[in-house]
Write an enzyme that holds these catalytic residues in place. Sequence first.
Site, PDB file in Angstrom:
ATOM      1  N   HIS A 282       0.816  -1.233   0.000  1.00 37.18           N
ATOM      2  CA  HIS A 282       0.000   0.000   0.000  1.00 37.18           C
ATOM      3  C   HIS A 282       0.843   1.273   0.000  1.00 37.18           C
ATOM      4  O   HIS A 282       0.308   2.361  -0.201  1.00 37.18           O
ATOM      5  CB  HIS A 282      -0.916   0.047   1.227  1.00 37.18           C
ATOM      6  CG  HIS A 282      -1.978  -1.016   1.231  1.00 37.18           C
ATOM      7  ND1 HIS A 282      -2.850  -1.181   0.182  1.00 37.18           N
ATOM      8  CD2 HIS A 282      -2.297  -1.957   2.157  1.00 37.18           C
ATOM      9  CE1 HIS A 282      -3.686  -2.196   0.466  1.00 37.18           C
ATOM     10  NE2 HIS A 282      -3.358  -2.681   1.643  1.00 37.18           N
TER      11      HIS A 282
ATOM     12  N   ASP B 143      -3.317 -10.423  -2.224  1.00 37.13           N
ATOM     13  CA  ASP B 143      -3.842  -9.866  -0.986  1.00 37.13           C
ATOM     14  C   ASP B 143      -5.273  -9.373  -1.239  1.00 37.13           C
ATOM     15  O   ASP B 143      -5.593  -8.946  -2.344  1.00 37.13           O
ATOM     16  CB  ASP B 143      -2.954  -8.697  -0.542  1.00 37.13           C
ATOM     17  CG  ASP B 143      -3.295  -8.162   0.833  1.00 37.13           C
ATOM     18  OD1 ASP B 143      -2.587  -8.508   1.794  1.00 37.13           O
ATOM     19  OD2 ASP B 143      -4.275  -7.380   0.953  1.00 37.13           O
TER      20      ASP B 143
ATOM     21  N   HIS C 150      -6.723  -6.793  -0.306  1.00 35.95           N
ATOM     22  CA  HIS C 150      -6.794  -5.349  -0.551  1.00 35.95           C
ATOM     23  C   HIS C 150      -6.033  -4.992  -1.834  1.00 35.95           C
ATOM     24  O   HIS C 150      -5.063  -5.660  -2.195  1.00 35.95           O
ATOM     25  CB  HIS C 150      -6.192  -4.580   0.631  1.00 35.95           C
ATOM     26  CG  HIS C 150      -6.874  -4.856   1.933  1.00 35.95           C
ATOM     27  ND1 HIS C 150      -6.387  -5.780   2.840  1.00 35.95           N
ATOM     28  CD2 HIS C 150      -8.013  -4.359   2.462  1.00 35.95           C
ATOM     29  CE1 HIS C 150      -7.207  -5.825   3.885  1.00 35.95           C
ATOM     30  NE2 HIS C 150      -8.202  -4.975   3.686  1.00 35.95           N
TER      31      HIS C 150
ATOM     32  N   ASP D 209      -5.323 -12.465   3.570  1.00 39.99           N
ATOM     33  CA  ASP D 209      -6.543 -11.910   4.163  1.00 39.99           C
ATOM     34  C   ASP D 209      -7.792 -12.096   3.305  1.00 39.99           C
ATOM     35  O   ASP D 209      -8.867 -11.611   3.663  1.00 39.99           O
ATOM     36  CB  ASP D 209      -6.348 -10.423   4.534  1.00 39.99           C
ATOM     37  CG  ASP D 209      -5.562  -9.642   3.498  1.00 39.99           C
ATOM     38  OD1 ASP D 209      -5.293 -10.185   2.402  1.00 39.99           O
ATOM     39  OD2 ASP D 209      -5.216  -8.480   3.780  1.00 39.99           O
TER      40      ASP D 209
HETATM   41 ZN    ZN Z   1      -4.580  -6.859   2.839  1.00 35.48          ZN
END
Ligand code: ZN
Length: 303
Positions: free
Chosen positions: A119, A156, A158, A240
């Site tokens: 990120h 992931d 996200h 996740d």
């Molecule tokens: Zn994540």
Amino acid sequence: MMTGLFMHDDCLNHITPEGHAEQVARMTSVSAALEPVSGLDRREAPLCEEADILLCHPEGYLAKIRDGKPAQLDEDTWQSEGSYQAARRAVGGALAAVDAVLAGEMKNAFVACRPPGHHAETAKPMGFCLFGTAAIAAKHALERHGLSRVAVVDFDVHHGNGTQDLLWDEPRAFLATSQQFPLWPGTGAADVKGGHDNVLNVPLAPKTTGAEMREAYEAQVFPRLEAFAPELILISAGFDAHRADPLAQLEWETEDFMWLTERLCGVAETVCGGRVVSLLEGGYDLDALGESAAAHVRALQAA
Ligand SMILES: [Zn+2]
């Protein structure tokens, strides 16, 4: 040849506040789950150099993190006394893994370090991340090893917004990133394709199952990856998307991470002699994280 595993105890010294999802216990959980796995080439993650971080981040940003006092950097990203050192292990481990795999010392590798990286944008810490480890590793392989094409696959849950930002203008890099959509950070729609059509965003609706994920990867990711024909595949391995994870609503099982790893290694076998370097990103249910990371590593070993 063996699968490499890079870790370092400095990654326990990146401290987040009580109750924070990206906690020290994640490292302990992964470490405990990988402890009984035999036949790994276990190495300490070295510290990266400042020049490595500068492959993707400007000097001013590096200095801000390097010289920063413990602080809250954004709504969910924190820096503690040991964070800079931990992040340097995460980047250093990734680069050492790339070096070892490209040198033919190991067939593939997993880097189990924290903080995660996908990120972090060019000059912005974000989402528990300080430096864009996967993008730095890609630039390292391109600039210093002289590779022509490197791919990053980010599974992931996200969006890999930071990796996308850092590799946006890099035509020698291809990023495929699947993410629950909508979900924080809100980016990752399918019509966002990078500066050189070098980004594939694969948004997945909440409650997407492992079977649906497999269809999406077979239809979208693997064909693009094979067509790009990278000389190295990096994985941003967040766990996740597991159904047990408290931060998202996908419904993958541990076996789905194993399947995905096997398939990615299969593509790597076809296009680049099996050269894969995988980097730990998220995963916040401690049991599911450890179990999935171990399944991921066993699949790397079996490749
Ligand atoms: Zn994540």
